[in-house]
Scaffold this motif. Structure first.
Motif, PDB file in Angstrom:
ATOM      1  N   VAL A 198      35.423  53.112  30.886  1.00  0.00           N
ATOM      2  CA  VAL A 198      36.417  52.666  31.870  1.00  0.00           C
ATOM      3  C   VAL A 198      37.482  51.825  31.180  1.00  0.00           C
ATOM      4  CG1 VAL A 198      36.764  51.135  33.850  1.00  0.00           C
ATOM      5  CG2 VAL A 198      34.875  52.765  33.853  1.00  0.00           C
ATOM      6  N   SER A 199      38.757  52.126  31.483  1.00  0.00           N
ATOM      7  CA  SER A 199      39.856  51.371  30.881  1.00  0.00           C
ATOM      8  C   SER A 199      40.357  50.255  31.795  1.00  0.00           C
ATOM      9  CB  SER A 199      41.018  52.305  30.526  1.00  0.00           C
ATOM     10  OG  SER A 199      41.479  53.008  31.675  1.00  0.00           O
ATOM     11  N   ASP A 200      40.402  50.478  33.103  1.00  0.00           N
ATOM     12  CA  ASP A 200      40.789  49.391  34.005  1.00  0.00           C
ATOM     13  C   ASP A 200      40.230  49.645  35.396  1.00  0.00           C
ATOM     14  OD1 ASP A 200      43.068  50.651  35.764  1.00  0.00           O
ATOM     15  OD2 ASP A 200      43.621  51.141  33.709  1.00  0.00           O
ATOM     16  N   VAL A 201      40.091  48.545  36.144  1.00  0.00           N
ATOM     17  CA  VAL A 201      39.500  48.567  37.483  1.00  0.00           C
ATOM     18  C   VAL A 201      40.340  47.684  38.396  1.00  0.00           C
ATOM     19  CG1 VAL A 201      37.496  47.900  38.867  1.00  0.00           C
ATOM     20  CG2 VAL A 201      37.160  48.962  36.626  1.00  0.00           C
ATOM     21  N   THR A 202      40.597  48.164  39.617  1.00  0.00           N
ATOM     22  CA  THR A 202      41.286  47.365  40.621  1.00  0.00           C
ATOM     23  C   THR A 202      40.454  47.352  41.897  1.00  0.00           C
ATOM     24  OG1 THR A 202      43.466  47.965  39.731  1.00  0.00           O
ATOM     25  CG2 THR A 202      43.407  47.076  41.964  1.00  0.00           C
ATOM     26  N   PHE A 247      40.703  44.236  36.485  1.00  0.00           N
ATOM     27  CA  PHE A 247      39.951  44.129  35.248  1.00  0.00           C
ATOM     28  C   PHE A 247      40.602  45.061  34.230  1.00  0.00           C
ATOM     29  CE2 PHE A 247      37.142  43.172  38.732  1.00  0.00           C
ATOM     30  CZ  PHE A 247      36.403  42.089  38.290  1.00  0.00           C
ATOM     31  N   ASP A 248      41.086  44.492  33.154  1.00  0.00           N
ATOM     32  CA  ASP A 248      41.737  45.273  32.102  1.00  0.00           C
ATOM     33  C   ASP A 248      41.124  44.828  30.775  1.00  0.00           C
ATOM     34  OD1 ASP A 248      43.331  46.725  30.447  1.00  0.00           O
ATOM     35  OD2 ASP A 248      45.238  45.901  31.148  1.00  0.00           O
ATOM     36  N   GLY A 249      40.176  45.628  30.273  1.00  0.00           N
ATOM     37  CA  GLY A 249      39.427  45.198  29.097  1.00  0.00           C
ATOM     38  C   GLY A 249      38.607  43.976  29.439  1.00  0.00           C
ATOM     39  N   ASP A 250      38.762  42.909  28.650  1.00  0.00           N
ATOM     40  CA  ASP A 250      38.039  41.671  28.911  1.00  0.00           C
ATOM     41  C   ASP A 250      38.808  40.720  29.826  1.00  0.00           C
ATOM     42  OD1 ASP A 250      35.933  42.447  27.269  1.00  0.00           O
ATOM     43  OD2 ASP A 250      36.879  41.605  25.467  1.00  0.00           O
ATOM     44  N   GLU A 251      39.990  41.123  30.248  1.00  0.00           N
ATOM     45  CA  GLU A 251      40.822  40.251  31.080  1.00  0.00           C
ATOM     46  C   GLU A 251      40.552  40.492  32.561  1.00  0.00           C
ATOM     47  OE1 GLU A 251      45.298  40.757  31.694  1.00  0.00           O
ATOM     48  OE2 GLU A 251      45.247  39.047  30.320  1.00  0.00           O
ATOM     49  N   HIS A 252      40.305  39.418  33.302  1.00  0.00           N
ATOM     50  CA  HIS A 252      40.060  39.478  34.750  1.00  0.00           C
ATOM     51  C   HIS A 252      41.042  38.546  35.446  1.00  0.00           C
ATOM     52  CE1 HIS A 252      37.223  38.356  38.346  1.00  0.00           C
ATOM     53  NE2 HIS A 252      38.247  39.099  38.725  1.00  0.00           N
ATOM     54  N   THR A 253      41.941  39.125  36.242  1.00  0.00           N
ATOM     55  CA  THR A 253      42.905  38.341  37.006  1.00  0.00           C
ATOM     56  C   THR A 253      42.795  38.711  38.485  1.00  0.00           C
ATOM     57  OG1 THR A 253      44.658  39.981  36.685  1.00  0.00           O
ATOM     58  CG2 THR A 253      44.518  38.184  35.070  1.00  0.00           C
ATOM     59  N   MET A 254      43.382  37.880  39.335  1.00  0.00           N
ATOM     60  CA  MET A 254      43.400  38.212  40.764  1.00  0.00           C
ATOM     61  C   MET A 254      44.717  37.762  41.384  1.00  0.00           C
ATOM     62  SD  MET A 254      40.607  35.482  42.278  1.00  0.00           S
ATOM     63  CE  MET A 254      40.822  33.694  42.120  1.00  0.00           C
ATOM     64  N   THR A 255      45.131  38.529  42.397  1.00  0.00           N
ATOM     65  CA  THR A 255      46.309  38.206  43.189  1.00  0.00           C
ATOM     66  C   THR A 255      45.852  38.008  44.621  1.00  0.00           C
ATOM     67  OG1 THR A 255      47.796  39.489  41.766  1.00  0.00           O
ATOM     68  CG2 THR A 255      48.552  39.005  43.999  1.00  0.00           C
ATOM     69  N   LEU A 256      46.180  36.839  45.191  1.00  0.00           N
ATOM     70  CA  LEU A 256      45.729  36.488  46.530  1.00  0.00           C
ATOM     71  C   LEU A 256      46.908  36.337  47.477  1.00  0.00           C
ATOM     72  CD1 LEU A 256      43.202  33.650  45.592  1.00  0.00           C
ATOM     73  CD2 LEU A 256      42.779  36.108  45.698  1.00  0.00           C
ATOM     74  N   GLU A 257      46.815  36.973  48.636  1.00  0.00           N
ATOM     75  CA  GLU A 257      47.744  36.719  49.732  1.00  0.00           C
ATOM     76  C   GLU A 257      47.051  35.738  50.663  1.00  0.00           C
ATOM     77  OE1 GLU A 257      50.756  37.863  49.965  1.00  0.00           O
ATOM     78  OE2 GLU A 257      50.730  39.395  48.382  1.00  0.00           O
ATOM     79  N   LEU A 258      47.603  34.527  50.758  1.00  0.00           N
ATOM     80  CA  LEU A 258      46.963  33.443  51.502  1.00  0.00           C
ATOM     81  C   LEU A 258      47.720  33.149  52.781  1.00  0.00           C
ATOM     82  CD1 LEU A 258      46.473  31.216  48.372  1.00  0.00           C
ATOM     83  CD2 LEU A 258      44.592  32.236  49.658  1.00  0.00           C
ATOM     84  N   VAL A 259      46.976  32.771  53.820  1.00  0.00           N
ATOM     85  CA  VAL A 259      47.603  32.402  55.086  1.00  0.00           C
ATOM     86  C   VAL A 259      47.023  31.086  55.568  1.00  0.00           C
ATOM     87  CG1 VAL A 259      48.217  34.724  55.850  1.00  0.00           C
ATOM     88  CG2 VAL A 259      45.931  33.842  56.342  1.00  0.00           C
ATOM     89  N   ASP A 260      47.859  30.340  56.289  1.00  0.00           N
ATOM     90  CA  ASP A 260      47.433  29.087  56.906  1.00  0.00           C
ATOM     91  C   ASP A 260      47.113  29.392  58.357  1.00  0.00           C
ATOM     92  OD1 ASP A 260      47.067  26.599  57.902  1.00  0.00           O
ATOM     93  OD2 ASP A 260      49.066  25.839  57.471  1.00  0.00           O
ATOM     94  N   ILE A 261      45.832  29.451  58.706  1.00  0.00           N
ATOM     95  CA  ILE A 261      45.458  29.782  60.086  1.00  0.00           C
ATOM     96  C   ILE A 261      44.735  28.628  60.759  1.00  0.00           C
ATOM     97  CG2 ILE A 261      45.302  32.246  59.617  1.00  0.00           C
ATOM     98  CD1 ILE A 261      42.249  31.883  59.617  1.00  0.00           C
ATOM     99  N   ARG A 262      44.851  27.437  60.202  1.00  0.00           N
ATOM    100  CA  ARG A 262      44.214  26.284  60.837  1.00  0.00           C
ATOM    101  C   ARG A 262      44.872  25.978  62.174  1.00  0.00           C
ATOM    102  NH1 ARG A 262      45.917  22.037  57.331  1.00  0.00           N
ATOM    103  NH2 ARG A 262      47.576  23.504  56.900  1.00  0.00           N
ATOM    104  N   LYS A 263      44.083  25.516  63.120  1.00  0.00           N
ATOM    105  CA  LYS A 263      44.651  25.135  64.407  1.00  0.00           C
ATOM    106  C   LYS A 263      45.506  23.888  64.252  1.00  0.00           C
ATOM    107  CE  LYS A 263      41.306  26.894  67.734  1.00  0.00           C
ATOM    108  NZ  LYS A 263      40.373  26.510  68.814  1.00  0.00           N
ATOM    109  N   ASP A 264      46.659  23.891  64.956  1.00  0.00           N
ATOM    110  CA  ASP A 264      47.484  22.694  65.011  1.00  0.00           C
ATOM    111  C   ASP A 264      46.823  21.695  65.958  1.00  0.00           C
ATOM    112  OD1 ASP A 264      49.470  20.828  65.177  1.00  0.00           O
ATOM    113  OD2 ASP A 264      51.094  22.275  65.419  1.00  0.00           O
ATOM    114  N   ASP A 265      46.680  20.456  65.515  1.00  0.00           N
ATOM    115  CA  ASP A 265      46.024  19.451  66.335  1.00  0.00           C
ATOM    116  C   ASP A 265      46.904  18.962  67.488  1.00  0.00           C
ATOM    117  OD1 ASP A 265      44.423  17.973  63.467  1.00  0.00           O
ATOM    118  OD2 ASP A 265      43.675  19.460  64.884  1.00  0.00           O
TER     119      ASP A 265
END
Length: 332
Positions: free
Chosen positions: A20-24, A307-325
């Protein structure tokens, strides 16, 4: 570090980790199956003549000793060159079929169990979402959308947010409050880039619940609004119908939950960082970026591990879903 096995379901198990050369690996919080894209080289000198891969083959992946993904091959990109890319999806992919459902006083858990049984999927013992949805009538709708709708109705009525996903071959349902990771990303920890977006495109500062009386033909409107935000943003109104059988207390609680969920600036951002396999869509993690004044927990809406060889990175889409007090006056 990755162990990648293809199970032909005919007695052969193929460990393709070495070619395997790369994994997503991608996960999404709502409405999509997890996916695994694997690129590998075929036709090597020591490749067994029995080696094959075809639609429906099982793909099992572990990261060290940690189970990571179990799914089924849906796409094969092949050609004359030596590279092959296969795409596998977990069990949630089988919920993309068109279905129908009718039920009265059913919980989201019961709706999910119905489709798991109907489509012969595997699941863990599910937690009880408890809230009974008065009426569900869906026809010619994807099973995934019916389940997501039931979970959204539960959120609106109770303020409790649940996530269902495939846990290495077993469908599970969890309250997101129990999915907080002991992990911080930011200026001094793992992150190497970010992009921030704020918006009120999906925000509402006025909510109307409408309730129809089939006997009299009368529609009653129950309003709630944040007048201060109306002055700042303009009149952003959301209208939703509530079940005819809902009582005054249920209507008031639904109004309060809706205005707290919708009446705020949406903040989302993307973070690129060193990978941590514990992170998947639906979990909370701590974000600390001093430049933009962020020091709090955010939910992962979408997650991509590469995963590309020995390199492992991640891209995150984050959201703020906390309730407003902030409390907003509800008029009933």
């Amino acid at each position: 570090m990755l162990e990648i096995i293809i199970d032909n379901r005919d007695g052969y198990l193929w460990d393709i980790s070495g070619i395997v050369s790369d994994v997503t690996y991608k996960t999404a919080r709502i409405g999509r199956a997890s996916s695994m894209e694997i690129t590998f080289l075929k036709g090597g000198l020591y490749e067994a003549k029995e080696f094959k891969y075809t639609m429906g083959d099982v793909v099992r992946i572990q990261f060290g000793n940690t189970p990571m993904f179990l799914g089924y091959i849906f796409v094969i990109d092949d050609g004359r060159d030596e590279q092959v890319k296969i795409t596998a999806y977990d069990q949630l992919r089988y919920l993309m079929v068109t279905e129908y459902y009718q039920g009265t006083n059913k919980t989201a858990t019961e709706v999910l169990e119905h489709f798991v049984d109907r489509l012969q999927l595997k699941m863990e013992v599910l937690i009880d979402t408890e809230y009974k949805i008065p009426t569900i009538r869906e026809d010619n709708v994807k099973a995934m959308d019916i389940i997501c709708g039931a979970l959204e109705s539960t959120l609106t009525a109770t303020g409790e947010r649940f996530l269902f996903f495939d846990n290495f071959g077993w469908l599970t349902l969890r309250n997101v409050k129990n999915m907080v990771l002991d992990l911080s990303l930011g200026d001094d920890s793992l992150m190497f880039d970010y992009k921030l977006k704020t918006s009120i495109e999906d925000s509402y500062n006025v909510v109307w619940l409408t309730q129809d009386n089939t006997d009299t033909g009368v529609r009653t409107v129950y309003p709630a609004q944040d007048s201060a935000n109306v002055a700042k943003w303009g009149f952003l109104k959301l209208v939703q119908n509530i079940d005819e059988k809902a009582n005054a207390a249920q209507i008031k609680r639904t109004l309060e939950n809706l205005i707290q969920l919708k009446n705020r600036v949406g903040r989302s951002f993307q973070i690129d960082s060193i990978g941590d396999i514990r992170v998947r869509a639906g979990c909370y993690l701590h974000i600390d970026i001093k430049e933009i004044g962020i020091d709090n927990y955010y939910m992962v809406n979408e997650c991509t591990h590469k995963f590309d060889g020995d390199e492992h990175t991640m891209t995150l889409e984050l959201v703020d879903i906390r309730k407003d007090d902030k409390k907003v006056t509800v008029v009933t």
